[in-house]
Scaffold this motif. Structure first.
Motif, PDB file in Angstrom:
ATOM      1  N   ASN A 158       0.845  -1.194   0.000  1.00  0.00           N
ATOM      2  CA  ASN A 158       0.000   0.000   0.000  1.00  0.00           C
ATOM      3  C   ASN A 158       0.884   1.249   0.000  1.00  0.00           C
ATOM      4  O   ASN A 158       1.595   1.509   0.976  1.00  0.00           O
ATOM      5  CB  ASN A 158      -0.926  -0.005   1.214  1.00  0.00           C
ATOM      6  N   PRO A 159       0.814   2.046  -1.068  1.00  0.00           N
ATOM      7  CA  PRO A 159       1.653   3.248  -1.140  1.00  0.00           C
ATOM      8  C   PRO A 159       1.261   4.326  -0.122  1.00  0.00           C
ATOM      9  O   PRO A 159       2.045   5.231   0.154  1.00  0.00           O
ATOM     10  CB  PRO A 159       1.449   3.744  -2.573  1.00  0.00           C
ATOM     11  N   LEU A 160       0.065   4.220   0.454  1.00  0.00           N
ATOM     12  CA  LEU A 160      -0.365   5.211   1.437  1.00  0.00           C
ATOM     13  C   LEU A 160       0.294   5.000   2.798  1.00  0.00           C
ATOM     14  O   LEU A 160       0.230   5.877   3.658  1.00  0.00           O
ATOM     15  CB  LEU A 160      -1.887   5.192   1.573  1.00  0.00           C
ATOM     16  N   GLY A 161       0.942   3.861   2.980  1.00  0.00           N
ATOM     17  CA  GLY A 161       1.647   3.610   4.229  1.00  0.00           C
ATOM     18  C   GLY A 161       2.703   4.669   4.508  1.00  0.00           C
ATOM     19  O   GLY A 161       2.882   5.098   5.651  1.00  0.00           O
ATOM     20  N   SER A 162       3.385   5.123   3.460  1.00  0.00           N
ATOM     21  CA  SER A 162       4.419   6.151   3.661  1.00  0.00           C
ATOM     22  C   SER A 162       3.796   7.491   4.052  1.00  0.00           C
ATOM     23  O   SER A 162       4.399   8.256   4.814  1.00  0.00           O
ATOM     24  CB  SER A 162       5.300   6.299   2.413  1.00  0.00           C
ATOM     25  N   LEU A 163       2.600   7.783   3.578  1.00  0.00           N
ATOM     26  CA  LEU A 163       1.913   9.016   3.993  1.00  0.00           C
ATOM     27  C   LEU A 163       1.531   8.925   5.471  1.00  0.00           C
ATOM     28  O   LEU A 163       1.666   9.908   6.209  1.00  0.00           O
ATOM     29  CB  LEU A 163       0.668   9.270   3.135  1.00  0.00           C
ATOM     30  N   ALA A 164       1.092   7.758   5.906  1.00  0.00           N
ATOM     31  CA  ALA A 164       0.753   7.574   7.321  1.00  0.00           C
ATOM     32  C   ALA A 164       1.987   7.793   8.192  1.00  0.00           C
ATOM     33  O   ALA A 164       1.924   8.476   9.219  1.00  0.00           O
ATOM     34  CB  ALA A 164       0.178   6.177   7.545  1.00  0.00           C
ATOM     35  N   ILE A 165       3.121   7.253   7.774  1.00  0.00           N
ATOM     36  CA  ILE A 165       4.357   7.425   8.534  1.00  0.00           C
ATOM     37  C   ILE A 165       4.797   8.885   8.520  1.00  0.00           C
ATOM     38  O   ILE A 165       5.187   9.437   9.560  1.00  0.00           O
ATOM     39  CB  ILE A 165       5.458   6.498   7.991  1.00  0.00           C
ATOM     40  N   ALA A 166       4.717   9.528   7.367  1.00  0.00           N
ATOM     41  CA  ALA A 166       5.120  10.939   7.272  1.00  0.00           C
ATOM     42  C   ALA A 166       4.262  11.817   8.175  1.00  0.00           C
ATOM     43  O   ALA A 166       4.781  12.716   8.857  1.00  0.00           O
ATOM     44  CB  ALA A 166       5.023  11.415   5.820  1.00  0.00           C
ATOM     45  N   SER A 167       2.966  11.557   8.222  1.00  0.00           N
ATOM     46  CA  SER A 167       2.093  12.378   9.077  1.00  0.00           C
ATOM     47  C   SER A 167       2.368  12.109  10.552  1.00  0.00           C
ATOM     48  O   SER A 167       2.212  13.003  11.387  1.00  0.00           O
ATOM     49  CB  SER A 167       0.617  12.155   8.738  1.00  0.00           C
ATOM     50  N   THR A 168       2.811  10.901  10.872  1.00  0.00           N
ATOM     51  CA  THR A 168       3.194  10.595  12.255  1.00  0.00           C
ATOM     52  C   THR A 168       4.450  11.371  12.644  1.00  0.00           C
ATOM     53  O   THR A 168       4.524  11.951  13.729  1.00  0.00           O
ATOM     54  CB  THR A 168       3.428   9.085  12.436  1.00  0.00           C
ATOM     55  N   PHE A 169       5.436  11.405  11.752  1.00  0.00           N
ATOM     56  CA  PHE A 169       6.646  12.183  12.035  1.00  0.00           C
ATOM     57  C   PHE A 169       6.319  13.664  12.173  1.00  0.00           C
ATOM     58  O   PHE A 169       6.843  14.340  13.052  1.00  0.00           O
ATOM     59  CB  PHE A 169       7.715  11.966  10.959  1.00  0.00           C
ATOM     60  N   TRP A 170       5.428  14.168  11.315  1.00  0.00           N
ATOM     61  CA  TRP A 170       5.042  15.581  11.412  1.00  0.00           C
ATOM     62  C   TRP A 170       4.431  15.865  12.783  1.00  0.00           C
ATOM     63  O   TRP A 170       4.746  16.864  13.417  1.00  0.00           O
ATOM     64  CB  TRP A 170       4.055  15.937  10.290  1.00  0.00           C
ATOM     65  N   LEU A 171       3.591  14.965  13.246  1.00  0.00           N
ATOM     66  CA  LEU A 171       2.985  15.108  14.575  1.00  0.00           C
ATOM     67  C   LEU A 171       4.072  15.139  15.652  1.00  0.00           C
ATOM     68  O   LEU A 171       4.073  16.011  16.525  1.00  0.00           O
ATOM     69  CB  LEU A 171       2.008  13.959  14.835  1.00  0.00           C
ATOM     70  N   ILE A 172       5.002  14.199  15.585  1.00  0.00           N
ATOM     71  CA  ILE A 172       6.075  14.136  16.581  1.00  0.00           C
ATOM     72  C   ILE A 172       6.929  15.401  16.543  1.00  0.00           C
ATOM     73  O   ILE A 172       7.314  15.922  17.598  1.00  0.00           O
ATOM     74  CB  ILE A 172       6.925  12.860  16.364  1.00  0.00           C
ATOM     75  N   PHE A 173       7.204  15.913  15.353  1.00  0.00           N
ATOM     76  CA  PHE A 173       7.997  17.140  15.230  1.00  0.00           C
ATOM     77  C   PHE A 173       7.298  18.340  15.854  1.00  0.00           C
ATOM     78  O   PHE A 173       7.952  19.287  16.293  1.00  0.00           O
ATOM     79  CB  PHE A 173       8.303  17.455  13.767  1.00  0.00           C
TER      80      PHE A 173
END
Length: 184
Positions: A75-90
């Protein structure tokens, strides 16, 4: 995997995200009670610690509901989920610093961060409901700042919005399941 199938995979793996929104709403509620019973600064930490547990708890809930709790590795959307998680952490350190300047701004700041993240969930799950959730959280955040709301009210307001949307998402997911069963 095309976008439509990738979004379907996300919905079918994570119960349309309803379990995550429910868990998040409950974490916000716990932070509200910590603010009420202990202190505003303790509520900040309650939200941080509880927030770290949202994904694992929601995956357990997904599995209890008979879902995988895990999207396809293709699923190519998995990387978007991870990116949004990092944005939240940042964004967490910024929200924490805001709390040291004015504690009543912490929960509105977190509502904005989380509301922004939910906008990406609109793409992840293919649901406009997440746009409404993100915009609702942002509107509540601005209102809380305008009225000078306490941290307790801020936490409970975030909880209320998320719990309402969790119910909406559960209803939508259940309707989809019923419709799929009648078509099979």
């Amino acid at each position: 995997m095309d976008l439509i199938n990738a979004q379907r995979d996300m919905r079918e793996s994570y119960y349309w995200g309803a379990t995550g929104v429910l868990t998040s709403g409950l974490v916000w509620c716990c932070a509200g009670f910590v603010s009420l019973m202990v202190s505003g600064p303790a509520a900040v930490w309650a939200l941080f610690i509880g927030g770290a547990l949202i994904h694992p708890i929601s995956v357990v809930m997904d599995k209890l509901l008979g879902l995988s709790g895990k999207h396809s590795p293709k699923n190519p959307l998995g990387s978007l989920a991870i990116a949004s998680t990092f944005w939240l952490i940042f964004c967490l350190p910024i929200a924490y610093v805001v709390s040291t300047v004015n504690l009543s701004w912490f929960f509105p700041a977190m509502l904005l961060v989380i509301g922004g993240r939910y906008l990406t969930f609109g793409v992840l799950f293919g649901l406009r409901t997440y746009w409404a959730l993100g915009i609702s959280l942002a509107a509540v955040a601005y209102l809380l700042v305008i009225i000078g709301a306490s941290p307790t009210l801020g936490a409970f307001a975030g909880s209320a919005v998320e719990l309402i949307f969790a119910i909406v998402l559960f209803v939508m997911a259940n309707r989809e399941k019923v419709a799929a069963k009648t078509h099979n």
